[in-house]
Scaffold this motif. Structure first.
Motif, short mmCIF file in Angstrom:
data_model
loop_
_atom_site.label_atom_id
_atom_site.label_comp_id
_atom_site.label_asym_id
_atom_site.label_seq_id
_atom_site.Cartn_x
_atom_site.Cartn_y
_atom_site.Cartn_z
N ALA A 145 0.84 -1.20 0.00
CA ALA A 145 0.00 0.00 0.00
C ALA A 145 0.87 1.25 0.00
CB ALA A 145 -0.91 0.00 1.23
N LEU A 146 2.01 1.20 0.72
CA LEU A 146 2.93 2.34 0.76
C LEU A 146 3.46 2.64 -0.64
CD1 LEU A 146 4.89 4.38 2.17
CD2 LEU A 146 6.42 2.46 2.56
N ILE A 147 3.92 1.58 -1.35
CA ILE A 147 4.45 1.77 -2.70
C ILE A 147 3.36 2.32 -3.62
CG2 ILE A 147 5.51 0.62 -4.70
CD1 ILE A 147 7.36 0.50 -2.40
N ALA A 148 2.18 1.72 -3.55
CA ALA A 148 1.09 2.14 -4.43
C ALA A 148 0.77 3.62 -4.22
CB ALA A 148 -0.15 1.28 -4.17
N LYS A 149 0.73 4.03 -2.95
CA LYS A 149 0.40 5.42 -2.63
C LYS A 149 1.51 6.36 -3.12
CE LYS A 149 -2.22 8.52 -0.53
NZ LYS A 149 -3.47 8.92 -1.20
N ALA A 150 2.78 5.91 -2.97
CA ALA A 150 3.91 6.75 -3.41
C ALA A 150 3.86 6.97 -4.92
CB ALA A 150 5.23 6.11 -3.00
N VAL A 151 3.54 5.91 -5.66
CA VAL A 151 3.44 6.03 -7.12
C VAL A 151 2.33 7.01 -7.48
CG1 VAL A 151 2.81 4.78 -9.22
CG2 VAL A 151 4.40 3.74 -7.60
N GLY A 179 6.37 11.84 -10.76
CA GLY A 179 6.87 10.92 -11.79
C GLY A 179 6.01 9.67 -11.95
N HIS A 180 5.08 9.47 -11.02
CA HIS A 180 4.22 8.28 -11.01
C HIS A 180 5.00 6.98 -11.23
CE1 HIS A 180 0.83 10.82 -10.39
NE2 HIS A 180 1.10 11.52 -11.47
N GLU A 181 4.59 6.15 -12.21
CA GLU A 181 5.24 4.83 -12.38
C GLU A 181 6.74 4.94 -12.64
OE1 GLU A 181 2.40 5.56 -13.96
OE2 GLU A 181 1.02 4.25 -12.86
N LYS A 182 7.18 6.08 -13.13
CA LYS A 182 8.61 6.24 -13.45
C LYS A 182 9.51 6.07 -12.22
CE LYS A 182 8.71 8.99 -17.68
NZ LYS A 182 7.40 9.71 -17.69
N ILE A 183 8.96 6.32 -11.02
CA ILE A 183 9.82 6.20 -9.83
C ILE A 183 10.20 4.75 -9.53
CG2 ILE A 183 8.96 8.32 -8.76
CD1 ILE A 183 7.40 6.50 -6.79
N LEU A 184 9.57 3.80 -10.21
CA LEU A 184 9.96 2.40 -10.00
C LEU A 184 11.06 1.97 -10.98
CD1 LEU A 184 6.40 0.96 -9.37
CD2 LEU A 184 8.13 1.56 -7.68
N LEU A 185 11.38 2.84 -11.93
CA LEU A 185 12.47 2.57 -12.89
C LEU A 185 13.81 2.99 -12.27
CD1 LEU A 185 10.74 3.83 -16.14
CD2 LEU A 185 11.69 1.54 -15.83
N ILE A 193 7.93 10.35 0.33
CA ILE A 193 7.20 10.73 -0.90
C ILE A 193 5.73 10.96 -0.56
CG2 ILE A 193 6.39 9.92 -3.15
CD1 ILE A 193 9.02 8.40 -3.47
N VAL A 194 5.16 10.04 0.22
CA VAL A 194 3.73 10.12 0.51
C VAL A 194 3.43 11.23 1.52
CG1 VAL A 194 1.73 8.87 1.42
CG2 VAL A 194 3.44 7.67 0.04
N LEU A 195 4.22 11.27 2.62
CA LEU A 195 3.83 12.11 3.75
C LEU A 195 4.44 13.51 3.74
CD1 LEU A 195 4.16 9.26 6.39
CD2 LEU A 195 2.03 10.23 5.50
N VAL A 196 5.52 13.71 2.96
CA VAL A 196 6.16 15.02 2.96
C VAL A 196 5.86 15.79 1.67
CG1 VAL A 196 8.38 16.24 3.00
CG2 VAL A 196 8.00 14.30 4.53
N SER A 227 1.99 -3.84 -6.09
CA SER A 227 2.82 -2.71 -6.50
C SER A 227 4.30 -2.98 -6.27
CB SER A 227 2.42 -1.46 -5.70
OG SER A 227 1.12 -1.08 -6.03
N ILE A 228 4.61 -4.07 -5.61
CA ILE A 228 6.01 -4.40 -5.35
C ILE A 228 6.62 -4.95 -6.64
CG2 ILE A 228 7.60 -5.82 -3.99
CD1 ILE A 228 5.50 -5.66 -1.73
N THR A 229 7.74 -4.33 -7.06
CA THR A 229 8.30 -4.66 -8.37
C THR A 229 9.43 -5.69 -8.26
OG1 THR A 229 9.91 -2.91 -8.13
CG2 THR A 229 7.82 -2.34 -9.22
N VAL A 230 9.82 -6.21 -9.42
CA VAL A 230 10.97 -7.10 -9.51
C VAL A 230 12.20 -6.41 -8.91
CG1 VAL A 230 12.53 -8.29 -11.12
CG2 VAL A 230 10.06 -8.25 -11.55
N GLY A 231 12.38 -5.13 -9.24
CA GLY A 231 13.55 -4.39 -8.77
C GLY A 231 13.64 -4.32 -7.25
#
Lengths: 556, 104
Positions: A237-243, A248-254, A321-324, B58-62
Motif C-alpha cells: 500500500a505504501l508503494i502504491a500510494k507513493a506512485v 513521476g508516477h510509475e517512473k519512480i519504480l524505474l 514521498i507520501v507524507l512530505v 505494487s512491489i516490483t521485480v527491482g
C-alpha cells in the motif's frame, strides 16, 4: 593534571559555543528546535564523558591509533557501521528515494556489496599484516618511504573529499534545525571532533561511533515502523500510494535517468563496491580488534547492521514521498510545487515531524548531527594517522621517531585537520553532498584499493609498480572527475556539453588503469630490490594467513 | 617472520589445507558476490523495464531483487564466518602450536 585542565577548558568552550549560539539564533533561518538542541547536548555530554574516560586509558601509541587492539568483533562491527552510515547515507539516500524513487536503492546496494568482498579477500590479511594504517600492509615487504608517501597522499585526498561532504551536511542541517548560522555549525563540529580525537584517540572515536550507530539504527527503525503503521503495515500500500502521489508516477519504480547509460551504471557500481575497500578510515578499524577472528566477526556484524539500515532508508524514502511531498507545511511558502524547507537533503527530517511531531523531529535531527560528528571524528583520526604514522614517523624520521612523539604529531595534525575541515566546509558550502561522497569513493577505489589488493594477493608486485599504479589511479580519478559534467558544468559553470569526460563516475576506466599500471611497472621492474621484494612475499603470505608474528592484543 | 620459519610452516599439511580451503571458499563467495551484483547492474543498465515490472501488487521485480541482494550479502558473509570459526580457527591454532613447539 595539565591534560585534565586543558580538557576541562575545551569542554567549557564547546558547551559555551553550543548554548551561546543557540540563544543567538535569529529568525532569519528557522526557529530553534529545543528538543533537538537538548537531545544533542545530552549526546555531547555523554560523549565528552567517554572522551575523558578514554583519555585516562590512552597511554601507548597503540592505544591512540588502535584502541589497544582490544575492541571486540561486535563492538567493531557497530563502530564500522557507525563510520559507514554517514549523514550522506541517511539524509542523502532518503533524499534520493524521495526525489527519484528506485534510484536510491541502487546506491544502497552498491554501498553494501563492498562488504562481502572485503570479508572474503581482505579482512583477515589486513588484520594479520597491519598495525595502524593500511600503508602498513602495503609497505610490509615494499620500500617504506615511497609507499607510505603514496598511501598517505591517497588517504589525505579521500579524507578531505569525505570531510567536505560531512561538514557541508552538518552546516545545512544545523542551519535548518537548530536555527544556528552555517559558520557556527561547522565550527561546533570542528571543535568537538578535535576534542574527541586529540584526547580520546581511537578509544573515544570507537565509542562515539558505537553510540551513534545505536541511536541511528534505533531512530531509523522507529521511523520506518511509524511510516508502515500509517499504511496498516502493508508495504504494498505504501508503494502504491507513493506512485500515486509522486509527480513521476510509475517512473519512480524505474532505475532512473542517471543510470540510463550502461557505462554510467557500471562505473557507479564499481566506484561504490570497490571504494569501500579503499576507504582509509574504514580500513583502520580492522586494527582495533585483537585478531583475524574478531576482524571477521566485525565484517559480519557491520554487513548485517548496514544492510538492515539500507532497507529502512528505502521504506523511509517512500514514506517521505507520501507524507512530505504532498504536505504544504514542509515546502517554501506552503506551496507543494516549491522546494522543500531547508533544501533537498531534508526529507528525512520533515518525515520525522510528519510521523512523530516536534519531539521525533528533534530526536532525528540530533541523531543526524551526532552521525556527522562521529563520522568526521573517524575521518580525522585516519587523516592524522597518515600524517604522523606514515609521513612523520616513516618518511621523515625513517622509522626512528622517539616513542610518544608520533602521538604528539598526530594530535597536532588533528588540530590542523580540524581547522582545514572548517575552512573546507566554508569554501564548499554550495556543493552537493552525495556527489562529494561519490567522488571520495571513486578516488578510494582507484588509488587505494588496487594497490592494497595486489599487495596482499600478488607476489609480483614491486615498489615501482605500486607507487606508479597508486598515483596514476589517484590523479586520473581526480582529473576525470574535474572534467566531468558534475564539476565542469555544475560547479565551474561551463556550458552544458562542454565537459571532456561525459560520465558520472570515472571508476570504470581508472580502476583497471591503476591495476594495469601496477602490473606493467612491476613485471618490467628488473631491479635488485624488486627481486628481493618478490622473494619476501612468501613469508608475508604465511603471516597473512596465520597471523603468526602479528601484534596480539595485550591482556591487562 | 624469517624465511626458514615461513618454509617450515608452508610444509605443514595443516597450513596447506587451511590455505587451499580458505582460498577456494573466499574466491567462490567473492565471485558469487560479483556475479550477483554485476548481474543486477546489467539489468539496471540494459533492461530497466524489468526493474519496474510488478511482481506482487505494487512491489516490483527491482525491489525484490534489491532486498534479496542485501539479504544475500549478509547470508554470504555469515556462511564465511561460520565456516571460518568452525574449521579455519582450529587449523590456525594447530599451525601456531606446531610452530611454537618446533621453532625456537
Amino acid at each position: 593534571m595539565s591534560g585534565f585542565l586543558r580538557f576541562s577548558a575545551f569542554l567549557v568552550v564547546a558547551l559555551g559555543l553550543l548554548s551561546g549560539s543557540a540563544f543567538a539564533a535569529e529568525g532569519a533561518i528557522q526557529p530553534t528546535n529545543w528538543n533537538a538542541v537538548l537531545i544533542f547536548l545530552a549526546f555531547v555530554l555523554v560523549t565528552l564523558g567517554i572522551t575523558y574516560w578514554a583519555a585516562q586509558h590512552t597511554r601507548t601509541t597503540k592505544d591512540f591509533y588502535a584502541a589497544g587492539g582490544e575492541i571486540t568483533g561486535l563492538q567493531n562491527g557497530l563502530a564500522i557501521a557507525g563510520d559507514y552510515m554517514s549523514a550522506a547515507s541517511f539524509l542523502g539516500i532518503v533524499a534520493l528515494v524521495y526525489s527519484f524513487g528506485y534510484y536510491g536503492l541502487i546506491y544502497s546496494i552498491g554501498f553494501l556489496v563492498g562488504w562481502p568482498f572485503i570479508m572474503f579477500l581482505m579482512a583477515e590479511p589486513l588484520r594479520n599484516l597491519g598495525r595502524f594504517t593500511f600503508a602498513d600492509v602495503v609497505s610490509y615487504r615494499l620500500q617504506a618511504t615511497p609507499i607510505r608517501a603514496m598511501a598517505a597522499t591517497g588517504t589525505l585526498v579521500v579524507v578531505a573529499l569525505y570531510l567536505i561532504a560531512q561538514m557541508v551536511g552538518a552546516g545545512q542541517l544545523i542551519e535548518l534545525l537548530f536555527g544556528l548560522p552555517y559558520l557556527w555549525a561547522v565550527v561546533v563540529v570542528g571543535v568537538l571532533m578535535v576534542i574527541y580525537v586529540t584526547f580520546g584517540g581511537m578509544i573515544a572515536t570507537t565509542w562515539v561511533q558505537i553510540i551513534k550507530a545505536g541511536l541511528l539504527l534505533g531512530g531509523s527503525t522507529l521511523m520506518a515502523l511509524l511510516v508502515l503503521g500509517q499504511f496498516g503495515f502493508d508495504f504494498n500500500a505504501l508503494i502504491a500510494k507513493a506512485v500515486e502521489v509522486h509527480a513521476g508516477h510509475e517512473k519512480i519504480l524505474l532505475p532512473g535517468p542517471q543510470v540510463a547509460n550502461p557505462i554510467n551504471a557500471i562505473s557507479l557500481g564499481m566506484a561504490l563496491m570497490f571504494g569501500t575497500a579503499g576507504l582509509p578510515h574504514i580500513l583502520m578499524r580492522f586494527f582495533t580488534v585483537g585478531n583475524a577472528k574478531e576482524a571477521r566477526k566485525s565484517v559480519f556484524w557491520a554487513t548485517t547492521f548496514i544492510g538492515y539500515f539500507y532497507i529502512l532508508t528505502f521504506i523511509i524514502g517512500f514514506g517521505a514521498i507520501v507524507l512530505v511531498s504532498a504536505n504544504p507545511i514542509y515546502h517554501v511558502g506552503g506551496d507543494i510545487k516549491a522546494a522543500l524547507l531547508g533544501g533537498g537533503n531534508m526529507p528525512a527530517i520533515h518525515l520525522a515531524h510528519a510521523v512523530g511531531g516536534d519531539l521525533m523531529k528533534g530526536f532525528i535531527a540530533a541523531v543526524a548531527f551526532a552521525t556527522i560528528l562521529a563520522v568526521v571524528s573517524g575521518l580525522t583520526l585516519s587523516g592524522a594517522s597518515a600524517v604522523s604514522h606514515d609521513l612523520y614517523a616513516s618518511v621523515f624520521k625513517h622509522g626512528a621517531a622517539p616513542e610518544g612523539s608520533e602521538v604528539r604529531v598526530s594530535r597536532i595534525a588533528t588540530v590542523i585537520l580540524g581547522i582545514v575541515a572548517i575552512v573546507l566546509g566554508m569554501v564548499f558550502q554550495k556543493v552537493n553532498v552525495a556527489f562529494m561522497v561519490g567522488l571520495a569513493f571513486a578516488v578510494a577505489a582507484s588509488a587505494n584499493f588496487p594497490v592494497l589488493l595486489l599487495a596482499i594477493t600478488w607476489k609480483g608486485l614491486t615498489t615501482r609498480g605500486a607507487v606508479i599504479g597508486g598515483f596514476v589511479g589517484l590523479i586520473s580519478s581526480l582529473v576525470l572527475t574535474i572534467v566531468s559534467p558534475g564539476v565542469w558544468e555544475a560547479v565551474f559553470g561551463y556550458p552544458k556539453g562542454s565537459a571532456l569526460f561525459p560520465y558520472v563516475s570515472p571508476a570504470i576506466f581508472t580502476i583497471p588503469l591503476s591495476f594495469l599500471c601496477c602490473w606493467l611497472f612491476s613485471v618490467t621492474d628488473s631491479s635488485k630490490a624488486a627481486t628481493s621484494e618478490q622473494a619476501a612475499f612468501d613469508a608475508q603470505y604465511v603471516r597473512s594467513q596465520t597471523g603468526i608474528g602479528a601484534d596480539v592484543a595485550v591482556v591487562h | 617472520m624469517d624465511q626458514m620459519t615461513a618454509r617450515r610452516i608452508e610444509n605443514d599439511p595443516n597450513y596447506q589445507k587451511l590455505v587451499s580451503e580458505r582460498k577456494s571458499l573466499g574466491w567462490t563467495l567473492a565471485i558469487i558476490t560479483l556475479i550477483m551484483y554485476y548481474g543486477y547492474i546489467a539489468i539496471v543498465a540494459f533492461i530497466p523495464s524489468l526493474i519496474a515490472a510488478p511482481l506482487f501488487g505494487s512491489i516490483t521485480v527491482g525491489i525484490v531483487l534489491g532486498v534479496a541482494i542485501i539479504l544475500a550479502s549478509i547470508l554470504l558473509t555469515g556462511i564465511y564466518v561460520m565456516r571460518a570459526n568452525s574449521d579455519y580457527d582450529d587449523l590456525t591454532a594447530a599451525i601456531v602450536a606446531a610452530n611454537n613447539r618446533g621453532g625456537k
